[in-house]
Design an enzyme around this catalytic site. Structure first.
Site, short mmCIF file in Angstrom:
data_model
loop_
_atom_site.label_atom_id
_atom_site.label_comp_id
_atom_site.label_asym_id
_atom_site.label_seq_id
_atom_site.Cartn_x
_atom_site.Cartn_y
_atom_site.Cartn_z
N THR A 199 -1.98 2.15 6.98
CA THR A 199 -1.49 1.01 6.22
C THR A 199 -1.42 -0.17 7.19
O THR A 199 -1.37 0.01 8.39
CB THR A 199 -0.13 1.31 5.54
OG1 THR A 199 0.27 0.19 4.76
CG2 THR A 199 0.95 1.63 6.55
N GLY A 200 -1.46 -1.36 6.64
CA GLY A 200 -1.45 -2.54 7.50
C GLY A 200 -2.71 -3.37 7.30
O GLY A 200 -3.36 -3.29 6.26
N GLY B 236 -5.97 -4.30 6.90
CA GLY B 236 -7.13 -3.45 6.62
C GLY B 236 -8.35 -3.77 7.46
O GLY B 236 -9.07 -2.86 7.90
N THR C 251 0.84 -1.21 0.00
CA THR C 251 0.00 0.00 0.00
C THR C 251 0.87 1.25 0.00
O THR C 251 1.91 1.25 0.65
CB THR C 251 -0.86 0.03 1.29
OG1 THR C 251 -1.58 -1.19 1.38
CG2 THR C 251 -1.83 1.21 1.31
N ARG D 173 -12.07 -9.85 -1.76
CA ARG D 173 -11.70 -9.20 -0.49
C ARG D 173 -11.30 -7.74 -0.74
O ARG D 173 -10.54 -7.42 -1.64
CB ARG D 173 -10.55 -9.94 0.17
CG ARG D 173 -10.08 -9.37 1.51
CD ARG D 173 -8.92 -8.40 1.37
NE ARG D 173 -8.41 -7.93 2.65
CZ ARG D 173 -7.55 -6.93 2.78
NH1 ARG D 173 -7.08 -6.30 1.72
NH2 ARG D 173 -7.14 -6.54 3.97
N VAL D 174 -11.82 -6.85 0.10
CA VAL D 174 -11.47 -5.43 0.02
C VAL D 174 -10.99 -5.01 1.41
O VAL D 174 -11.60 -5.38 2.42
CB VAL D 174 -12.70 -4.60 -0.41
CG1 VAL D 174 -12.44 -3.11 -0.24
CG2 VAL D 174 -13.07 -4.90 -1.86
N GLY D 175 -9.91 -4.24 1.45
CA GLY D 175 -9.37 -3.79 2.74
C GLY D 175 -9.85 -2.40 3.11
O GLY D 175 -10.92 -1.95 2.68
N1 GLY Z 1 -4.21 -1.84 4.14
C1 GLY Z 1 -4.38 -2.49 2.91
C2 GLY Z 1 -5.30 -3.61 2.96
O1 GLY Z 1 -5.59 -4.17 4.00
O2 GLY Z 1 -5.77 -3.99 1.90
#
Ligand code: GLY
Length: 340
Positions: free
Chosen positions: A252-253, A255, A201, A229-231
């Site tokens: 970031t990290g 999600g 990211t 999957r969506v973060g």
């Molecule tokens: N932080 C990016 C994700 O989890 O997709």
């Protein structure tokens, strides 16, 4: 304070009012751009071509992260890790100083999801488009449909993953001594020695010469994730939030755990209560740590924040997160403070 008194103060060099008092114009540190990870060094250079010339934060945060989306040696964008079915799917969001925002999620075969997110913000009455609909919109807006072939690096990563096909989405693997491996004047390396990306990211926040804030975030998401999957990155308030009266934050990290606490928005609210950017990030990282209990050791979460005065800060769950800050003084990589 009535409006007339406020305007008069403006005339003698006072530009904004916060809970901690008036901030003299010359003490506001602007322009400034901050972005996540070592890839932020090159992204900041892209953003600075706009900010350094007196341009707008919203243009800078789009252009900056496009640098990373373009990079063949990076994990963000079409060169990122695919999902477990072998498709790269992208998420992105952007937000300006007037609460305008746009995002795309589960977008395939488009090189610059951040620019599609900006078009969603500017050309539609909506905030978020996903999947086939987002791709259809991008094509209508003149974006090119890329081949969908995995890049050589991504194919290698995927083939490695297929050997075990373990469902354990990879996100933000940390490198030890990240700072010592980097030369901020060169393109930073983004792969670990075992061939994995160290992150996926890039998030960017900026304060321009007009005193306006904006932010952007773009990602290929967790490597080898479940299809669809969506973060947090395209979720306004979770991965990104901007309130021009207070500050801007990007995450970031992992999600899922940022979404759980509406992370970026929660950090902004702490700054609204008078916390410094670092204190605000720390409070929300601690909250996630409490919620996750012993599972917190298996994830990484990091926030970066900038307030209206150009003060910036960051905090992460674990060591190893770094971020890049570009001001008139130069472009520098910082190691974030962390709970461990
Ligand atoms: N932080 C990016 C994700 O989890 O997709």
């Amino acid at each position: 304070m009535d409006r007339r008194k406020f305007i008069n103060l403006g005339g003698i060099g006072i530009t904004s009012f916060t809970l901690s008092g008036f901030i003299p114009k010359n003490l506001v540190k602007k322009p400034i751009v901050i972005s996540t990870w070592d890839a932020g060094i090159a992204a900041n250079v892209g953003a600075w071509t706009i900010l350094g010339a007196g341009g707008k934060a919203i243009d800078a945060v789009e252009k900056g992260v496009m640098v990373t989306e373009d990079e063949m040696n990076c994990c963000v964008g079409l060169n990122g890790n695919p999902d477990r079915d072998g498709h790269v799917t992208l998420d992105a969001s952007i937000m300006d100083h007037e609460f305008n925002c746009g995002s795309v999620a589960f977008l395939e075969r488009i090189k610059h999801p951040i620019s599609v997110a900006r078009r969603v913000m500017e050309k539609t009455p909506h905030v978020m488009l996903v999947g086939e609909g987002a791709q259809q919109f991008a094509l209508e807006q003149g974006f090119k449909l890329e081949s969908g072939e995995l890049s050589k690096d991504a194919k290698n990563s995927y083939n490695n993953w297929l050997k075990k096909s373990e469902y354990k989405p990879v996100i933000n693997i940390e490198r030890k001594n990240a700072m010592s491996q980097l030369d901020a004047n060169k393109m930073a390396p983004h792969r670990l020695s075992n061939g994995e990306w160290n992150h996926d990211t890039i998030g960017m926040i900026a304060l321009d010469s007009f005193g306006n804030l904006s932010g952007s975030c773009t990602t290929s998401g967790a490597g080898f994730k479940m299809r669809g999957r969506v973060g947090d990155s395209p979720v306004i308030g979770a991965g990104l939030y901007v309130d021009n009266e207070v500050g801007a934050v990007v995450a970031t990290g992992q999600g899922e755990d940022v979404i759980r606490v509406a992370g970026a928005s929660a950090v902004v609210e702490q700054m609204r209560q008078g916390k410094t950017p670092t204190e605000a990030c720390k409070i929300i990282v601690e909250r996630i740590n409490r919620i996750k209990k012993e599972k917190a050791k298996d994830i990484q979460i990091c926030f970066i924040a900038v307030n209206k005065n150009g003060d910036f800060g960051s905090y992460s769950l674990h060591k190893g997160f770094n971020y890049a800050v570009h001001t008139k003084e130069g472009n520098k990589l910082y190691e974030a403070k962390s709970l461990d």
